[in-house]
Design a protein around this motif. Structure first.
Motif, PDB file in Angstrom:
ATOM      1  N   ASN A  89       1.369  -1.518  -0.385  1.00 13.13           N
ATOM      2  CA  ASN A  89       0.375  -0.055   0.162  1.00 13.13           C
ATOM      3  C   ASN A  89       0.812   1.295   0.259  1.00 13.13           C
ATOM      4  N   VAL A  90       1.159   2.062  -0.800  1.00 13.27           N
ATOM      5  CA  VAL A  90       1.724   2.674  -1.200  1.00 13.27           C
ATOM      6  C   VAL A  90       1.734   4.266  -1.569  1.00 13.27           C
ATOM      7  N   VAL A  91      -0.166   4.076  -1.849  1.00 18.27           N
ATOM      8  CA  VAL A  91      -0.935   5.302  -2.031  1.00 18.27           C
ATOM      9  C   VAL A  91      -1.616   6.074  -1.167  1.00 18.27           C
ATOM     10  N   ASP A  92      -0.518   7.220  -0.823  1.00 22.95           N
ATOM     11  CA  ASP A  92      -1.242   8.690   0.046  1.00 22.95           C
ATOM     12  C   ASP A  92      -2.228   8.759   0.347  1.00 22.95           C
ATOM     13  N   ILE A  93      -3.338   8.747   1.090  1.00 26.83           N
ATOM     14  CA  ILE A  93      -4.606   8.867   0.851  1.00 26.83           C
ATOM     15  C   ILE A  93      -4.500  10.848   0.549  1.00 26.83           C
ATOM     16  N   GLU A  94      -3.504  11.483  -0.014  1.00 23.57           N
ATOM     17  CA  GLU A  94      -3.555  12.891  -0.180  1.00 23.57           C
ATOM     18  C   GLU A  94      -2.806  12.549  -1.587  1.00 23.57           C
ATOM     19  N   ASP A  95      -3.103  11.508  -2.805  1.00 25.37           N
ATOM     20  CA  ASP A  95      -2.962  11.751  -3.631  1.00 25.37           C
ATOM     21  C   ASP A  95      -4.064  11.979  -4.444  1.00 25.37           C
ATOM     22  N   ARG A  96      -3.136  13.163  -6.036  1.00 25.56           N
ATOM     23  CA  ARG A  96      -4.545  13.412  -6.813  1.00 25.56           C
ATOM     24  C   ARG A  96      -5.409  12.715  -7.244  1.00 25.56           C
ATOM     25  N   GLY A  97      -4.077  11.336  -7.646  1.00 24.34           N
ATOM     26  CA  GLY A  97      -5.258  11.043  -8.462  1.00 24.34           C
ATOM     27  C   GLY A  97      -6.230   9.364  -7.576  1.00 24.34           C
ATOM     28  N   TYR A  98      -6.302   9.610  -6.142  1.00 19.22           N
ATOM     29  CA  TYR A  98      -6.853   9.154  -5.651  1.00 19.22           C
ATOM     30  C   TYR A  98      -8.313   9.907  -5.044  1.00 19.22           C
ATOM     31  N   GLN A  99      -8.082  11.318  -4.734  1.00 16.28           N
ATOM     32  CA  GLN A  99      -8.887  12.463  -4.382  1.00 16.28           C
ATOM     33  C   GLN A  99      -9.661  12.961  -5.445  1.00 16.28           C
ATOM     34  N   PHE A 100      -9.278  13.288  -6.840  1.00 16.43           N
ATOM     35  CA  PHE A 100     -10.188  13.814  -7.535  1.00 16.43           C
ATOM     36  C   PHE A 100     -10.261  12.588  -8.729  1.00 16.43           C
ATOM     37  N   GLY A 101      -9.641  12.255  -9.153  1.00 21.52           N
ATOM     38  CA  GLY A 101      -9.228  11.371 -10.208  1.00 21.52           C
ATOM     39  C   GLY A 101      -8.340  12.099 -11.485  1.00 21.52           C
ATOM     40  N   ASP A 102      -7.121  12.819 -10.469  1.00 27.31           N
ATOM     41  CA  ASP A 102      -6.319  14.299 -11.337  1.00 27.31           C
ATOM     42  C   ASP A 102      -5.511  13.344 -11.344  1.00 27.31           C
ATOM     43  N   GLY A 103      -5.309  12.385 -12.831  1.00 22.17           N
ATOM     44  CA  GLY A 103      -4.308  12.022 -13.405  1.00 22.17           C
ATOM     45  C   GLY A 103      -4.246  11.297 -14.719  1.00 22.17           C
ATOM     46  N   ILE A 104      -3.309  10.299 -15.668  1.00 18.50           N
ATOM     47  CA  ILE A 104      -4.098   9.740 -16.938  1.00 18.50           C
ATOM     48  C   ILE A 104      -3.167   8.747 -16.187  1.00 18.50           C
ATOM     49  N   TYR A 105      -3.676   7.364 -17.592  1.00 18.52           N
ATOM     50  CA  TYR A 105      -3.406   5.722 -17.593  1.00 18.52           C
ATOM     51  C   TYR A 105      -3.353   5.570 -18.305  1.00 18.52           C
ATOM     52  N   GLU A 106      -2.915   4.444 -18.854  1.00 20.25           N
ATOM     53  CA  GLU A 106      -2.926   3.279 -20.294  1.00 20.25           C
ATOM     54  C   GLU A 106      -2.914   1.745 -19.770  1.00 20.25           C
ATOM     55  N   VAL A 107      -3.429   1.080 -20.578  1.00 22.91           N
ATOM     56  CA  VAL A 107      -3.627  -0.183 -19.959  1.00 22.91           C
ATOM     57  C   VAL A 107      -2.690  -0.739 -21.650  1.00 22.91           C
ATOM     58  N   ILE A 108      -2.266  -1.800 -21.261  1.00 21.16           N
ATOM     59  CA  ILE A 108      -1.195  -1.836 -22.670  1.00 21.16           C
ATOM     60  C   ILE A 108      -1.408  -4.018 -22.758  1.00 21.16           C
ATOM     61  N   GLY A 109      -1.473  -3.791 -23.597  1.00 18.00           N
ATOM     62  CA  GLY A 109      -1.952  -5.889 -23.479  1.00 18.00           C
ATOM     63  C   GLY A 109      -0.299  -6.599 -24.018  1.00 18.00           C
ATOM     64  N   VAL A 110      -0.228  -8.026 -22.939  1.00 17.61           N
ATOM     65  CA  VAL A 110       1.504  -8.378 -23.033  1.00 17.61           C
ATOM     66  C   VAL A 110       1.110  -9.774 -24.394  1.00 17.61           C
ATOM     67  N   TYR A 111       2.192 -10.052 -24.901  1.00 16.94           N
ATOM     68  CA  TYR A 111       1.687 -11.153 -25.736  1.00 16.94           C
ATOM     69  C   TYR A 111       3.402 -11.507 -25.747  1.00 16.94           C
ATOM     70  N   ASP A 112       3.539 -12.855 -25.422  1.00 18.73           N
ATOM     71  CA  ASP A 112       4.771 -13.208 -25.102  1.00 18.73           C
ATOM     72  C   ASP A 112       5.783 -12.486 -24.910  1.00 18.73           C
ATOM     73  N   GLY A 113       5.677 -12.064 -24.153  1.00 23.39           N
ATOM     74  CA  GLY A 113       6.496 -11.717 -22.984  1.00 23.39           C
ATOM     75  C   GLY A 113       6.710 -10.062 -23.430  1.00 23.39           C
ATOM     76  N   LYS A 114       6.194  -9.603 -24.290  1.00 16.79           N
ATOM     77  CA  LYS A 114       6.190  -8.403 -25.129  1.00 16.79           C
ATOM     78  C   LYS A 114       4.674  -7.586 -24.746  1.00 16.79           C
ATOM     79  N   PRO A 115       5.145  -6.126 -24.523  1.00 15.99           N
ATOM     80  CA  PRO A 115       4.362  -5.197 -24.630  1.00 15.99           C
ATOM     81  C   PRO A 115       3.558  -5.013 -26.490  1.00 15.99           C
ATOM     82  N   LEU A 116       2.545  -4.616 -26.741  1.00 12.96           N
ATOM     83  CA  LEU A 116       2.108  -4.795 -27.734  1.00 12.96           C
ATOM     84  C   LEU A 116       1.650  -3.287 -27.975  1.00 12.96           C
ATOM     85  N   MET A 117       1.949  -2.674 -29.094  1.00 18.58           N
ATOM     86  CA  MET A 117       2.346  -1.521 -29.672  1.00 18.58           C
ATOM     87  C   MET A 117       2.506  -0.580 -28.717  1.00 18.58           C
TER      88      MET A 117
END
Ligand code: PLP
Length: 272
Positions: free
Chosen positions: A12-40
């Motif tokens: 548990n490393v998330v600070d309770i005042e992390d802006r992602g946690y409190q405001f959704g103030d952040g960005i993200y990505e989901v990357i597929g992995v096939y054969d041990g390699k991230p795709l695109m």
């Protein structure tokens, strides 16, 4: 997991005042992995950089992050699955405005092993329609996903894989995927403007269609046109391409995965 520039045990490393946690103030990505390699991976990193710019978030060097994500995949011995990563505007006393410029952003990433057990790409699935109530910057991949969560839940409660969103008469995308329709041999998908997230899978499909000599019109279409389409499919990372056979009570085409959709499923599979 990756925490800023360190690969460490997941804790548990998330600070309770992390802006992602409190405001959704952040960005993200989901990357597929096939054969041990991230795709695109490059495409995902470019989109992340763009999202950062659009929300005025100063993040570190993308090349370093890319290397760290590859290290994380090998540290976790991940063969097939996804990388989830996000960057928040950091932890600071809770005020709505941006924290002081020297507040460091917080980057976290972890992997999840995933194998495709039911071959939904071959069998197809159903979807429901629901009003798109999101903000007007859906092109930014931000952590603010509550409307998407509400829409997806509605789909699940109806035994469907996705909720297809519409603003009035116009179909935009789905809660966590892009939507394509096929009519008389031509594909249609909402243009990549502020109303949709320009999916990495969507972009790849458009490229694949060029090579297959299939015409893709990036133009809006209505709910009636969706229901009247010969084929409908959705696209997203790891889900890849899923034929939609029914929308609410409406059967699409003959109720079977269409020929063009099947061709695209095959082409997409050949990428990994
Ligand atoms: N649209 C939305 C709203 C999404 O959340 C996603 C993916 O999560 C997509 C489209 C598809 O994007 P991609 O193909 O980059 O996964």
């Amino acid at each position: 997991m990756l925490f800023n520039d360190r690969i460490m045990d997941r804790e548990n490393v998330v600070d309770i005042e992390d802006r992602g946690y409190q405001f959704g103030d952040g960005i993200y990505e989901v990357i597929g992995v096939y054969d041990g390699k991230p795709l695109m991976l490059d495409e995902h990193m470019e989109r992340l950089e763009r999202s950062a710019k659009e929300i005025k978030l100063n993040m570190g060097l993308i090349d370093d992050l890319k290397t760290k994500l590859e290290e994380l995949v090998s540290a976790n011995n991940l063969e097939e699955g996804i990388i989830y990563m996000q960057v928040s505007r950091g932890a600071a006393a809770r005020w709505h405005e941006f924290p002081k410029a020297d507040t460091p952003t917080v980057t976290v990433a972890y992997t999840r092993a995933e194998n495709r057990t039911n071959n939904v790409e071959d069998q197809g699935a159903t979807a429901v329609l629901t009003e798109d109530i999101r903000w007007l910057r859906c092109d930014i991949k931000t952590l603010n996903l509550l409307p998407n969560v509400m829409a997806k839940q509605e789909a699940v409660e109806h035994g469907a894989i996705e909720a297809i969103l519409h603003r009035g008469e116009i179909v935009t995308e789905a809660s966590a995927s892009n939507v394509f329709i096929v009519k008389d041999g031509t594909l249609y998908t909402h243009p990549a403007d502020n109303y949709i997230l320009n999916g990495i899978t969507r972009r790849k499909i458009i490229q694949l269609c060029e090579a297959l000599n299939l015409k893709v019109n990036e133009q809006t279409y209505t709910v009636d046109e969706l229901l009247d389409a010969d084929e409908v499919f959705i696209s997203a990372t790891k889900l890849d391409v899923v034929p939609i056979l029914k929308v609410d009570d409406h059967t699409i085409g003959n109720g079977e995965p269409g020929e063009i959709t099947k061709q695209i499923v095959q082409e997409f599979r050949s990428l990994y």
